[in-house]
Design an enzyme around this catalytic site. Structure first.
Site, PDB file in Angstrom:
ATOM      1  N   GLU A 163      49.884 -22.202 -28.849  1.00  0.00           N
ATOM      2  CA  GLU A 163      51.153 -21.784 -29.575  1.00  0.00           C
ATOM      3  C   GLU A 163      52.406 -22.352 -28.980  1.00  0.00           C
ATOM      4  OE1 GLU A 163      51.156 -17.511 -30.598  1.00  0.00           O
ATOM      5  OE2 GLU A 163      49.474 -17.726 -31.827  1.00  0.00           O
ATOM      6  N   GLU A 374      42.561 -17.415 -33.405  1.00  0.00           N
ATOM      7  CA  GLU A 374      42.945 -16.095 -33.480  1.00  0.00           C
ATOM      8  C   GLU A 374      43.189 -15.588 -34.823  1.00  0.00           C
ATOM      9  OE1 GLU A 374      46.399 -15.151 -31.035  1.00  0.00           O
ATOM     10  OE2 GLU A 374      45.917 -16.401 -29.448  1.00  0.00           O
TER      11      GLU A 374
END
Ligand code: BG6
Length: 471
Positions: A163, A374
């Site tokens: 991320e 995720e």
């Protein structure tokens, strides 16, 4: 609803959020170890000093994961355990720890899926400018190579970065992550470019070793949808996706930056310094990148800002995913909508947005292999007569797995799903109150582990390859 046999049912964690032992066996301190000591930065001042003590209890935790039937465990390596100073001498105890974790997984037939960078940067590197300093690129590549050389015989799936948009966005725009800088778009874009370069150079180094595994990176995936189909809000969604999706995936998958964003950065003087050899590495690495990981929690609903309004001062509370903020460039803002569902932390629950978003990615990037690295529900789990009854999590994961299956049936190439998280862990800014795991950790009783309702449910899902998921 059955998933194919080559689809991984997994779950994930990250080093800082589970390990603890921040100064044990030679580990160096990281930017996070320092940042969380600044008053007000985290909920109730929580730190990763102990976290859930996975460093000492990994055997017990992996045994539980095996009992749940987990096929793959995504975890991250803490750079500062391997190189306490970020560069220089290797810490053999750090290598030993991750060798043990990997071997423990393999003992049960759990496939290790390893993230090299999940936000914890060795402190000496942060002090020298962190991701703004080009030396950090070389330091990362050296660290990555050491990981490939020591672990690559058994680890066949590497994620370079987790991320970029979050650690750079929170680090240089919202000031909510280290180095805590606010509203500095030039630094933000420079940091992202340096990370893409580090990713590209690590991919090239990995492929040169011919270990015959796969390598990619994970992004948070928050596709933007317009609040209605008016021209101005449709433009806002396009703009948001250019900055939130294309800026992050194009360099990795196409080897170049999106023209639309580059044009604006050049116009407003926030274009990063991009050296020729960096651009060449990005170009060369793109066709070698094997997959992208998607961390999907929610989409964003956006509207074009047409009238000036007072932006919220970024704080810990409003910078962690709840709608309400303007974009950094003031073009659009994210909106909470009356007809949508939200978690207790204000994150939209939208399996439909997941299917649409995956389709959007396929339209942009074709057949690229994807893993959902995720996805999960942050909640305060109810405890009834001593049992952790996390039914909302079961419903959430059920609906999102169904969404993944729909996308696969529509031709999107998704090869695995990693629930966030395998075990309850430390939320970076929200402490232990916000739980994600299948395994509960009792902070009032010596961090004792306990299986939640979702543990048994996921076990059944894996066992039947999703056959009993309901629409
Ligand atoms: C992802 C991160 O962005 O979101 C995880 O990769 C994080 O590390 C997760 O825990 C959930 O975020 P939060 O703020 O709810 O803990």
């Amino acid at each position: 609803m059955k998933f194919s046999n080559d689809f991984f049912f997994g779950a994930a964690t990250a080093a800082y959020q589970v390990e603890g032992a921040i100064q044990e066996d030679g580990k160096g301190l990281t930017n996070w170890d320092e940042f969380v000591t600044i008053p007000g930065k985290t909920f109730e001042g929580t730190t990763g000093e102990i976290a859930v003590d996975h460093y000492h209890r990994y055997k017990e935790d992996i045994k539980l994961m095996a009992e749940m039937g987990l096929e793959s465990y995504r975890f991250s390596i803490s750079w500062a355990r391997i190189f306490p100073e970020g560069t220089g001498d290797i810490n053999p105890k750090g290598i030993e720890f991750y060798n043990n974790v990997i071997d423990e997984c393999l003992k049960y037939g759990i496939v290790p899926f390893v993230t090299l960078y999940h936000w914890d940067l060795p402190l000496p590197l942060e002090k020298e400018g962190g991701w703004l300093n080009k030396n950090t690129i070389d330091a990362f590549v050296s660290y990555a190579k050491v990981c490939f050389e020591h672990f690559g015989d058994r680890v066949k799936h590497f994620i370079t970065f987790n991320e970029t948009v979050i650690f750079c966005g929170h680090g240089y725009l919202a000031g909510a992550h280290p180095p805590g800088i606010k509203n500095d778009p030039a630094k933000y874009f420079q940091a992202t470019h340096n990370v893409f370069t580090a990713h590209a150079k690590a991919v090239l180094a990995y492929k040169a070793l011919k270990q015959y595994g796969e390598i990619g990176l994970s992004h948070v995936f928050s596709p933007a949808f317009a609040v209605d189909d008016s021209k101005e809000h449709t433009f806002a969604a396009m703009h948001a996706n250019q900055f939130g999706i294309n800026w992050y995936y194009d360099p990795v998958l196409k080897g170049e930056y999106p023209e639309y964003v580059m044009g604006l950065l050049l116009k407003n003087g926030t274009c990063p310094v991009m050296l020729d050899d960096e651009l060449a590495s990005i170009k060369q690495a793109a066709p070698l990148n094997d997959f992208i990981g998607l961390n999907y929690y929610q989409p964003i609903r956006v509207e074009k800002i047409t009238e000036p309004f007072e932006a919220l001062e970024p704080t810990r509370e409003n910078s962690t995913g709840a709608p309400g903020n303007p974009s950094f460039d003031g073009v659009y803002r994210t909106v909470k909508m009356n007809d949508k569902r939200y978690t207790k932390w204000g994150w939209e629950i939208s399996p439909e947005g997941f299917v649409d978003g995956l389709q959007l990615l396929k339209d942009y990037y074709g057949d690229i292999r994807m893993y959902i690295t995720e996805n999960g529900l942050g909640d305060e789990d109810p405890i009834i007569e001593g049992e952790v009854c996390d039914i909302p999590r079961i419903n959430f994961i059920n609906d999102h797995l169904v969404a993944v299956k729909k996308a696969i049936d529509a031709g999107v190439n998704v090869k695995g799903y990693y629930a966030w998280s395998a075990i309850d862990l430390l939320s970076w800014l929200n402490g232990y109150k916000k739980q994600y795991g299948f395994i509960y950790v009792d902070h009032n009783n010596d961090l004792v582990r306990k299986k939640k309702a979702s543990f048994h449910w996921y076990q059944e899902v894996i066992n039947t390859r999703g056959e009993n998921l309901h629409n």
